[in-house]
Motif scaffolding. Structure first.
Motif, PDB file in Angstrom:
ATOM      1  N   SER A 549     106.494  77.913  13.587  1.00 12.54           N
ATOM      2  CA  SER A 549     107.626  78.899  13.325  1.00 12.54           C
ATOM      3  C   SER A 549     108.318  79.170  12.181  1.00 12.54           C
ATOM      4  O   SER A 549     108.375  80.668  12.333  1.00 12.54           O
ATOM      5  N   ARG A 550     108.015  78.877  11.101  1.00 15.53           N
ATOM      6  CA  ARG A 550     108.116  79.726  10.107  1.00 15.53           C
ATOM      7  C   ARG A 550     107.421  81.364  10.227  1.00 15.53           C
ATOM      8  O   ARG A 550     107.885  82.059   9.613  1.00 15.53           O
ATOM      9  N   VAL A 551     106.142  80.886  10.056  1.00 18.46           N
ATOM     10  CA  VAL A 551     105.029  82.074  10.297  1.00 18.46           C
ATOM     11  C   VAL A 551     105.718  83.288  10.852  1.00 18.46           C
ATOM     12  O   VAL A 551     105.944  83.721  11.188  1.00 18.46           O
ATOM     13  N   SER A 552     105.651  82.746  12.583  1.00 17.55           N
ATOM     14  CA  SER A 552     106.111  83.326  13.436  1.00 17.55           C
ATOM     15  C   SER A 552     107.468  84.468  13.758  1.00 17.55           C
ATOM     16  O   SER A 552     107.432  85.573  13.531  1.00 17.55           O
ATOM     17  N   LYS A 553     108.495  83.399  12.422  1.00 14.26           N
ATOM     18  CA  LYS A 553     110.086  84.354  12.181  1.00 14.26           C
ATOM     19  C   LYS A 553     109.590  85.120  11.261  1.00 14.26           C
ATOM     20  O   LYS A 553     110.517  86.289  11.435  1.00 14.26           O
ATOM     21  N   GLU A 554     108.708  85.323  10.690  1.00 12.12           N
ATOM     22  CA  GLU A 554     108.478  85.933   8.946  1.00 12.12           C
ATOM     23  C   GLU A 554     108.377  87.013   9.770  1.00 12.12           C
ATOM     24  O   GLU A 554     108.237  88.214   9.387  1.00 12.12           O
ATOM     25  N   GLU A 555     107.019  86.702  10.517  1.00 12.72           N
ATOM     26  CA  GLU A 555     106.253  88.352  11.461  1.00 12.72           C
ATOM     27  C   GLU A 555     107.560  89.157  12.032  1.00 12.72           C
ATOM     28  O   GLU A 555     106.728  90.764  11.958  1.00 12.72           O
ATOM     29  N   ASN A 556     108.179  88.338  12.518  1.00  9.08           N
ATOM     30  CA  ASN A 556     109.259  89.147  13.607  1.00  9.08           C
ATOM     31  C   ASN A 556     109.822  89.444  12.697  1.00  9.08           C
ATOM     32  O   ASN A 556     111.087  90.673  13.213  1.00  9.08           O
ATOM     33  N   TRP A 557     110.642  89.380  11.436  1.00 11.35           N
ATOM     34  CA  TRP A 557     111.598  89.647  11.129  1.00 11.35           C
ATOM     35  C   TRP A 557     110.666  90.811   9.970  1.00 11.35           C
ATOM     36  O   TRP A 557     111.454  91.801  10.062  1.00 11.35           O
ATOM     37  N   LEU A 558     109.408  90.689   9.693  1.00 16.68           N
ATOM     38  CA  LEU A 558     108.933  92.270   9.342  1.00 16.68           C
ATOM     39  C   LEU A 558     108.600  92.922   9.732  1.00 16.68           C
ATOM     40  O   LEU A 558     108.875  94.576   9.424  1.00 16.68           O
ATOM     41  N   LYS A 559     108.449  93.499  11.405  1.00 17.69           N
ATOM     42  CA  LYS A 559     108.156  93.815  12.032  1.00 17.69           C
ATOM     43  C   LYS A 559     109.535  94.650  12.317  1.00 17.69           C
ATOM     44  O   LYS A 559     109.559  95.473  12.294  1.00 17.69           O
ATOM     45  N   ARG A 560     110.429  93.976  12.459  1.00 19.04           N
ATOM     46  CA  ARG A 560     111.690  94.545  12.699  1.00 19.04           C
ATOM     47  C   ARG A 560     112.095  95.064  11.500  1.00 19.04           C
ATOM     48  O   ARG A 560     113.055  96.624  11.522  1.00 19.04           O
ATOM     49  N   TYR A 561     111.644  94.945  10.781  1.00 21.45           N
ATOM     50  CA  TYR A 561     112.513  95.941   9.040  1.00 21.45           C
ATOM     51  C   TYR A 561     111.678  97.046   8.663  1.00 21.45           C
ATOM     52  O   TYR A 561     112.001  97.972   8.537  1.00 21.45           O
ATOM     53  N   ILE A 562     110.148  97.336   9.356  1.00 18.78           N
ATOM     54  CA  ILE A 562     109.659  97.544   9.175  1.00 18.78           C
ATOM     55  C   ILE A 562     110.070  99.215  10.658  1.00 18.78           C
ATOM     56  O   ILE A 562     110.228 100.294  10.282  1.00 18.78           O
ATOM     57  N   GLN A 563     110.278  98.628  11.743  1.00 15.64           N
ATOM     58  CA  GLN A 563     111.146  99.305  12.316  1.00 15.64           C
ATOM     59  C   GLN A 563     112.591 100.283  12.239  1.00 15.64           C
ATOM     60  O   GLN A 563     112.655 101.388  12.307  1.00 15.64           O
ATOM     61  N   TYR A 564     112.994  99.212  11.122  1.00 12.00           N
ATOM     62  CA  TYR A 564     114.305  99.829  11.005  1.00 12.00           C
ATOM     63  C   TYR A 564     114.236 101.027  10.304  1.00 12.00           C
ATOM     64  O   TYR A 564     114.339 101.809   9.661  1.00 12.00           O
ATOM     65  N   CYS A 565     113.044 101.171   9.048  1.00 16.53           N
ATOM     66  CA  CYS A 565     113.056 101.485   7.870  1.00 16.53           C
ATOM     67  C   CYS A 565     112.122 103.066   8.617  1.00 16.53           C
ATOM     68  O   CYS A 565     112.453 103.921   8.066  1.00 16.53           O
ATOM     69  N   ARG A 566     111.371 102.431   9.802  1.00 20.56           N
ATOM     70  CA  ARG A 566     110.579 104.166   9.806  1.00 20.56           C
ATOM     71  C   ARG A 566     111.627 104.591  10.331  1.00 20.56           C
ATOM     72  O   ARG A 566     111.879 106.240  10.732  1.00 20.56           O
ATOM     73  N   THR A 567     112.420 103.988  10.971  1.00 18.76           N
ATOM     74  CA  THR A 567     113.457 105.265  11.995  1.00 18.76           C
ATOM     75  C   THR A 567     114.843 106.044  11.322  1.00 18.76           C
ATOM     76  O   THR A 567     114.772 106.692  11.373  1.00 18.76           O
ATOM     77  N   GLN A 568     114.811 104.989  10.196  1.00 14.70           N
ATOM     78  CA  GLN A 568     116.715 105.605   9.172  1.00 14.70           C
ATOM     79  C   GLN A 568     116.006 105.995   8.156  1.00 14.70           C
ATOM     80  O   GLN A 568     116.835 106.831   7.078  1.00 14.70           O
ATOM     81  N   CYS A 569     115.234 105.711   7.557  1.00 17.95           N
ATOM     82  CA  CYS A 569     114.734 106.483   6.358  1.00 17.95           C
ATOM     83  C   CYS A 569     113.814 107.665   6.193  1.00 17.95           C
ATOM     84  O   CYS A 569     112.368 106.897   6.695  1.00 17.95           O
TER      85      CYS A 569
END
Length: 727
Positions: A549-569
């Protein structure tokens, strides 16, 4: 799918508004009129802000099509969206009629104000729908969705040529010459031609025979139509399953707007058809139909709008900004990269940069500079190269994983395929087209055939794939990062060989990688002990619910953060960073020139302008991780350090200096010449084994071969496995 872009179709003629008797007809007409009025009121009176009427304004500026958001329709009248969703084929034409009438009245009003008396000509308005709801999976589309409005997402893999689709077919009777117009159902629907003529014969006149009608193509009415193949997004395909695809029909103003490789989210009517030459078209299977989607709205998905503001909640955005403002944001991200792999900090930093990417730039002269970062991991087996690739495939928002041995040039780039039924050629995109806007992970890069490897040169630098086959000449986008893993020719990295011998790849492909890492399996007691302990811990804790559960949560968070950075910056270099970078690049070039003068040979990995651009991209990626719009001098310093520990070390690895000729090496050289005559060839392994049996040291024999190769007395063939003596 047989006949996927054919329109020879049969259907049953169904009334648009079912009714019984004259009362039913009157009720249906009344209901139809009421709904038409509601649609007209919506277009005229819907306000997005005070005194702002978006749909009225949109119609005046673009009379061909009108994009309607279902959320706006719901806010105006809750009944209308539910009618459109349940019976779109019935109510969408009504919506288009309403748009035509509103546009005509708006034009009349304009003309009355300007004093013109001419009747405005308004033929049709195409209604395009859009919605913010989540798309359904292509795999979940079943019989319950037929004739309903559905929203799905995918990637187009093929597009047919544009055809003319009749909306009304003009008929003439062979006998009495009377004419008739028959409507065609939209999409892949055809027309039902009546069996008999309505003409009542006069006394002495012969009645019209059965099937008297002939089609008059010139007098029929047409619209443009095109068919597409939509495939599931690679990241949505379950492991071990083949990706599903769906036939799409688009018409009028949507045609020729989509090319293979485009990611789409679309709204359409889930429909059925029977192809004329379908394998199901035989006795006993007349009720079997193939599904397709008649598209009524397309949203092109790319980095600009796929993960835009709407995709993120306000809480997520605030959390991302808080994280980016941390002093240790860069270190925190690197710690989340492949945590199951021990060590390899520099490779993890490089993978982090690859996931975030630099800034794509369009120059005034039309030239496009890529922002995507390419990384090559080369070295010994069992150094977690494939694990890095698998991690990136799971973490990158868009990713395709492939193996070099199982990939052809067509599979990586694009192929031209001939449809079995229409004999028409069409394009199907390969892995690098499907991963547009993401990452392609290529394992066993060294096992690819050289001609297949050459095919990705253009895709890696220009980020396009040019096709000129079977009369099709086109350019597809492949804006992807490449993460490749390879082994040296001998299987292991050999410190007794030169860098050129260990990195047995062409300079043309090496120069396209921003970072090249030599990954070695170093034999060190303390290090081995720590690695063994780490791996045992990973295996012991794997499989527990809390860990998963912890690994899945971290992976999902990182994927969302990458998406956000790629679109906004989209960072740019500061002036001080630019000056620092200029000085570093000049120094790199001087060092390489000095090394070439001392050793008499060029570096395995040349340092060119491409490498300067690589450091710029790395600096931008480092700034992007912190949501900074400016890449500072500190970012350039870190990028240069990464470049030094990867590409520069790779260029200087192995034996780059001339081997000192000792008596043992001279003796080994004499034995080699005695064993191989001029023009003869022998396996390197066999030669070394034979000389070893004579009591010679293997490393001495290898050094003697290096000397002979430097003097051009021997050459290597077949991935350096075969030695051919030249002098």
């Amino acid at each position: 799918m047989s006949g996927w872009d054919e329109g020879a179709v049969y259907y049953s003629d169904q009334a648009q508004f079912p009714n019984s008797g004259s009362d039913g007809a009157a009720t249906a007409a009344s209901s139809r009129h009421t709904i038409l009025q509601k649609f007209k009121e919506f277009i005229r009176n819907f306000e997005s802000k005070k005194n702002v009427f978006p749909y009225r304004e949109s119609l005046i500026h673009n009379s061909k099509s009108l994009l309607v958001h279902l959320e706006d329709l719901l806010a105006f009248d809750a009944e209308l969206p539910s009618l459109l969703r349940s019976s779109p084929a019935d109510y969408l034409p009504l919506f288009e009629t309403a748009a035509v009438e509103v546009l005509r009245s708006l034009r009349l009003k304009e003309q009355a104000e300007s004093g013109e008396m001419k009747e405005p000509e308004v033929r049709e308005v195409q209604i395009l729908l859009s919605s913010k709801e989540d798309p359904v999976s292509m795999r979940s589309l079943g019989a319950q969705y037929i004739s309903k409005l559905v929203k799905i997402a995918g990637i187009t893999i093929a597009a047919s040529r544009v055809k003319a689709k009749a909306t009304y077919v003009s008929l003439v009777c062979k006998n009495c010459q009377s004419t008739k117009e028959v409507p065609c159902r939209p999409g892949l629907g055809g027309a039902i031609v009546p069996r008999s003529c309505d003409h009542v014969p006069q006394p002495g006149e012969e009645p019209c025979p059965i099937d008297p009608w002939m089609v008059v193509p010139d007098k029929s009415r047409y619209v443009d139509q095109q068919t597409l193949k939509l495939q599931e997004n690679p990241e949505d395909v379950p492991t071990g399953e083949l990706p599903r695809n769906m036939l799409l029909s688009i018409d009028r103003h949507l045609v020729q707007t989509i090319v293979p490789g485009t990611r789409l989210t679309l709204i359409g009517i889930y429909s059925i058809f029977q192809a004329a030459n379908s394998s199901n078209n035989h006795r006993g299977a007349v009720a079997v139909r193939q599904p397709y989607i008649r598209v009524v709205g397309i949203e092109e998905v790319n980095e600009a709008n796929s993960q835009g503001h709407a995709a993120f909640t306000q809480e997520e955005i605030e959390e991302f900004k808080r994280f980016a403002s941390r002093i240790d944001a860069y270190e925190a991200i690197c710690s989340k990269i492949a945590p199951s792999i021990f060590g390899e900090e520099n490779v993890k930093k490089a993978v982090a940069c690859l996931l975030f990417g630099g800034s794509r730039k369009n120059l005034p002269d039309g030239v496009k500079l890529r922002g995507d970062i390419n990384v090559l991991l080369l070295g010994d087996p069992s150094t977690a190269k494939s694990q890095f690739l698998k991690f990136v495939e799971k973490t990158a928002p868009i990713a395709v994983y492939t193996s070099g041995k199982g990939s052809s040039a067509a599979g990586l780039t694009a192929s031209v395929i001939r449809d079995s039924s229409s004999r028409e050629f069409y394009l199907e995109g390969g892995a690098m087209v499907l991963a547009d806007g993401g990452v392609v992970c290529i394992d066993e890069f060294d096992k690819m055939r050289p001609e297949d490897r050459v095919a990705i040169h253009e895709a890696m630098e220009q980020q396009t794939i040019s096709i000129a086959k079977a009369g099709i000449t086109t350019v597809l986008n492949s804006r992807t990062s490449v993460l490749a893993a390879a082994n040296p020719p001998s299987g292991r990295y050999d410190d007794l060989k030169t860098a050129q011998e260990n990195i047995d790849l062409q300079t043309t492909i090496l120069s396209r990688f921003d970072l090249i890492f030599i990954v070695k399996d170093r034999r060190d007691y303390n290090r081995d002990k720590i690695i063994a302990s780490h791996i045992i811990k990973v295996h012991a804790s794997a499989g527990t619910t809390a860990t998963d559960s912890r690994v899945s949560k971290e992976e999902n968070w990182l994927k969302r953060y990458i998406q956000y950075c790629r679109t906004q910056c989209h960072p740019r270099l500061s002036e001080s960073a630019s000056n620092r970078l200029q000085n570093e690049y000049v120094r790199f070039r001087q060092d390489m020139r000095k090394q070439a003068n001392e050793t008499g040979e060029t570096a395995a990995v040349p340092i060119t302008v491409r490498q300067l651009e690589a450091i710029i991209r790395l600096s931008e990626a480092l700034a992007k991780m912190k949501l900074s719009h400016v890449a500072t001098e500190a970012d350039v310093v870190e990028a240069v350090n990464l470049f030094k520990v990867s590409t520069i070390e790779a260029a200087q690895s192995g034996i780059n200096q001339q081997v000192t000729l000792t008596p043992e090496i001279k003796q080994a050289e004499a034995q080699i010449k005695r064993r191989i005559g001029i023009g003869m060839r022998i396996s390197e392994r066999k030669l070394i084994d034979e000389l070893s049996r004579m009591g010679m040291n293997e490393s001495i024999v290898r050094r003697a071969l290096i000397v002979m190769h430097q003097r051009d007395e021997i050459e290597y063939k077949h991935e350096r496995r075969i030695i051919v003596r030249k002098l």
